[in-house]
Design a protein around this motif. Structure first.
Motif, PDB file in Angstrom:
ATOM      1  N   TRP A  60       4.599   5.626   5.287  1.00 22.21           N
ATOM      2  CA  TRP A  60       4.342   4.883   6.509  1.00 22.21           C
ATOM      3  C   TRP A  60       4.294   5.788   7.725  1.00 22.21           C
ATOM      4  O   TRP A  60       3.802   5.407   8.767  1.00 22.21           O
ATOM      5  CB  TRP A  60       5.421   3.821   6.719  1.00 22.21           C
ATOM      6  CG  TRP A  60       5.355   2.710   5.731  1.00 22.21           C
ATOM      7  CD1 TRP A  60       5.738   2.758   4.435  1.00 22.21           C
ATOM      8  CD2 TRP A  60       4.865   1.399   5.949  1.00 22.21           C
ATOM      9  NE1 TRP A  60       5.532   1.571   3.820  1.00 22.21           N
ATOM     10  CE2 TRP A  60       4.995   0.695   4.737  1.00 22.21           C
ATOM     11  CE3 TRP A  60       4.333   0.739   7.045  1.00 22.21           C
ATOM     12  CZ2 TRP A  60       4.614  -0.630   4.586  1.00 22.21           C
ATOM     13  CZ3 TRP A  60       3.956  -0.578   6.908  1.00 22.21           C
ATOM     14  CH2 TRP A  60       4.080  -1.258   5.688  1.00 22.21           C
ATOM     15  N   GLY A  74       1.489  12.274   5.976  1.00 18.70           N
ATOM     16  CA  GLY A  74       0.508  11.615   5.127  1.00 18.70           C
ATOM     17  C   GLY A  74       1.000  11.483   3.706  1.00 18.70           C
ATOM     18  O   GLY A  74       2.119  11.838   3.359  1.00 18.70           O
ATOM     19  N   GLY A  75       0.173  10.958   2.853  1.00 17.97           N
ATOM     20  CA  GLY A  75       0.525  10.797   1.454  1.00 17.97           C
ATOM     21  C   GLY A  75       0.479   9.345   1.036  1.00 17.97           C
ATOM     22  O   GLY A  75       0.490   8.423   1.861  1.00 17.97           O
ATOM     23  N   LYS A  76       0.449   9.147  -0.249  1.00 19.81           N
ATOM     24  CA  LYS A  76       0.356   7.801  -0.784  1.00 19.81           C
ATOM     25  C   LYS A  76       1.678   7.056  -0.599  1.00 19.81           C
ATOM     26  O   LYS A  76       2.739   7.554  -0.966  1.00 19.81           O
ATOM     27  CB  LYS A  76      -0.001   7.862  -2.264  1.00 19.81           C
ATOM     28  CG  LYS A  76      -0.210   6.494  -2.903  1.00 19.81           C
ATOM     29  CD  LYS A  76      -0.611   6.628  -4.350  1.00 19.81           C
ATOM     30  CE  LYS A  76      -0.844   5.267  -4.991  1.00 19.81           C
ATOM     31  NZ  LYS A  76      -1.218   5.385  -6.409  1.00 19.81           N
ATOM     32  N   GLY A  77       1.629   5.844  -0.047  1.00 15.63           N
ATOM     33  CA  GLY A  77       2.818   5.037   0.146  1.00 15.63           C
ATOM     34  C   GLY A  77       3.708   5.498   1.276  1.00 15.63           C
ATOM     35  O   GLY A  77       4.853   5.083   1.351  1.00 15.63           O
TER      36      GLY A  77
END
Length: 474
Positions: free
Chosen positions: A129, A124-127
């Motif tokens: 994929w 997970g995490g921002k940006g």
């Protein structure tokens, strides 16, 4: 007592929230309110009635502090410190509570559920994929999707390269052909031309390659003929070849200005193209009686003569020769010996220089020096010695044979003189004489002259049968 409180409330109105907060700190037991701090009762019984507005403000602050503490204690489940009725901090025996800011940075579940693992398995995490190395399967198109378009399924996406313009053709293709003269890989040229999207300029490739080969060496012309044969059928068609040679015949008057022998060379290219079956046999016959240019007529006549001579045993497929780096060593040695024999018979040093340069083997010129000196040792007259010295002097002054190649040729003779002397007994004497004259003419230096092997002569008397000479090596 009740009347006194009512009178005080009428005289000093207080908000209901503040009053409720001031009494929330107590605990309710069986419907009764038990106050944990006696100071509040004292204040209610006597102090609030006689205190000023400052006392009311302090009571409000205490009530707010108790309300805030009650909210934090619900999160910490009763852990940490508490406030007394006086506002003093009461130290508890449990662990100090964690601040809300630190809880926001905690990646564990705040609901107390799960095993404490990171979200989405660490992907997970921002940006982000997905986790590294994960392969996604093709997404199935939902026909019920409002954005679904039936034409998108049959759509093919390709990289579109615009056709090469005429003004950029020569600037783009010329470096490709010149690099091909260095590496000789026709497959690489075919790949580069296929990426350019030549379009109608495809028929210009053979004419450009031939025009560049006219100003190059014989080995480059041979490479050009091989290139045209390999490009035919894959990159170039039969009509492209005919258009290209038609253009060459029309441009011959301009090509003669830079290359005087252009008509004969173009005729050889045409004959080689017919031999490689990239031009039809009727190509030359189609021009009979239709050519007004003398240069074009000379080129066609040259091609017709070569094709007729082919039936007599001429190999048109090797008319340009092969580059020195691609020839076998035995063939090079044979051609050098033939060159030396022709020079001894004719005495034309300029022709010998031209023939040696056309071999295109500057790294193998030491073999020419070696064969020339060995020819002198095996000869029986002074004529060969003088002619070879003049030829080596001319080749040295024109820098066709470098100093390093000249030195290597002499050193090879020094190493093999013992074997040569078996067939030529006077080889040591002739070699010493040849080396001294080479030094006098400036062909070699002092160091190379001093290392020349020689023999001492000692006269030994026999038993009356005659005198003989014994040679001892220095």
């Amino acid at each position: 007592m009740a009347t006194d409180c009512a009178a005080w409330v009428n005289a000093n109105p207080v908000e209901a929230e503040d009053l409720s907060d001031s009494f929330i700190s107590g605990e309710e037991d069986n419907g009764r309110l038990i106050v944990t701090n006696k100071n509040i009762n004292n204040e209610i019984n006597g102090n609030w009635l006689s205190s000023s507005s400052n006392s009311i403000h302090e009571a409000r602050l205490k009530a707010k502090a108790k309300r805030r503490l009650r909210k934090n204690s619900s999160r910490d489940s009763g852990r940490g410190d508490s406030l007394s009725d006086n506002g003093d901090v009461v130290r508890g025996t449990s662990v100090a509570p964690t601040s809300p800011k630190n809880k926001l940075l905690d990646r564990k579940s705040r609901l107390g559920k799960g095993r404490g693992l990171p979200k989405k398995g660490g992907a997970g995490g921002k940006g982000v994929w997905g986790r590294s190395g994960e392969v996604y399967e093709p997404v199935e198109v939902d026909e019920k999707d409002p954005n679904y378009d039936e034409d998108q399924e049959n759509c093919v996406y390709e990289t579109v390269v615009p056709p090469l313009e005429e003004r950029d053709f020569e600037k783009t293709v010329t470096p490709i052909v010149q690099e091909y003269f260095e590496h000789g890989d026709t497959n690489e040229v075919a790949e580069l031309l296929a990426e350019l999207n030549l379009g109608p300029m495809r028929s210009e490739v053979p004419s450009l390659a031939v025009s560049l080969a006219l100003e190059a060496k014989a080995s480059h012309r041979e490479l050009t003929s091989q290139l045209l044969a390999d490009l035919y059928g894959t990159v170039l068609s039969h009509s492209d070849m005919e258009k290209s040679f038609d253009k060459l015949l029309c441009e011959l008057p301009d090509l003669v200005l830079d290359t005087p022998g252009a008509p004969q060379l173009v005729g050889q290219f045409i004959a080689r193209a017919v031999r490689d079956q990239i031009l039809a046999k009727s190509y030359i016959e189609s021009y009979k009686g239709k050519v007004d240019c003398e240069c074009a007529r000379a080129a066609l006549d040259r091609a017709a003569v070569l094709l007729k001579m082919r039936s007599g045993g001429l190999r048109i497929d090797n008319q340009w020769g092969t580059g020195g780096g691609q020839r076998p060593v035995t063939q090079l040695i044979r051609e050098m010996n033939l060159l030396l024999k022709e020079y001894i018979l004719s005495g034309d040093s300029k022709e010998a220089e031209r023939c040696l340069r056309d071999l295109e083997v500057p790294h193998f010129h030491h073999e020419f020096v070696y064969e020339a000196i060995v020819g002198v040792l095996e000869s029986k007259g002074e004529k060969t010695l003088k002619m070879v010295l003049q030829l080596l002097k001319s080749l040295s002054l024109s820098s066709i044979i470098t100093v390093d190649q000249m030195r290597r040729g002499y050193e090879r003779v020094y190493m093999d003189i013992a074997e040569i002397s078996i067939d030529v007994p006077r080889a040591y004497l002739i070699l010493e004489q040849f080396v001294n004259k080479s030094f006098d003419m400036g062909i070699i230096g002092v160091k190379l002259r001093d290392v020349c092997p020689c023999w001492n002569q000692k006269k030994i008397m026999g038993d009356g049968a005659g005198d003989f000479v014994e040679l001892e090596r220095c």
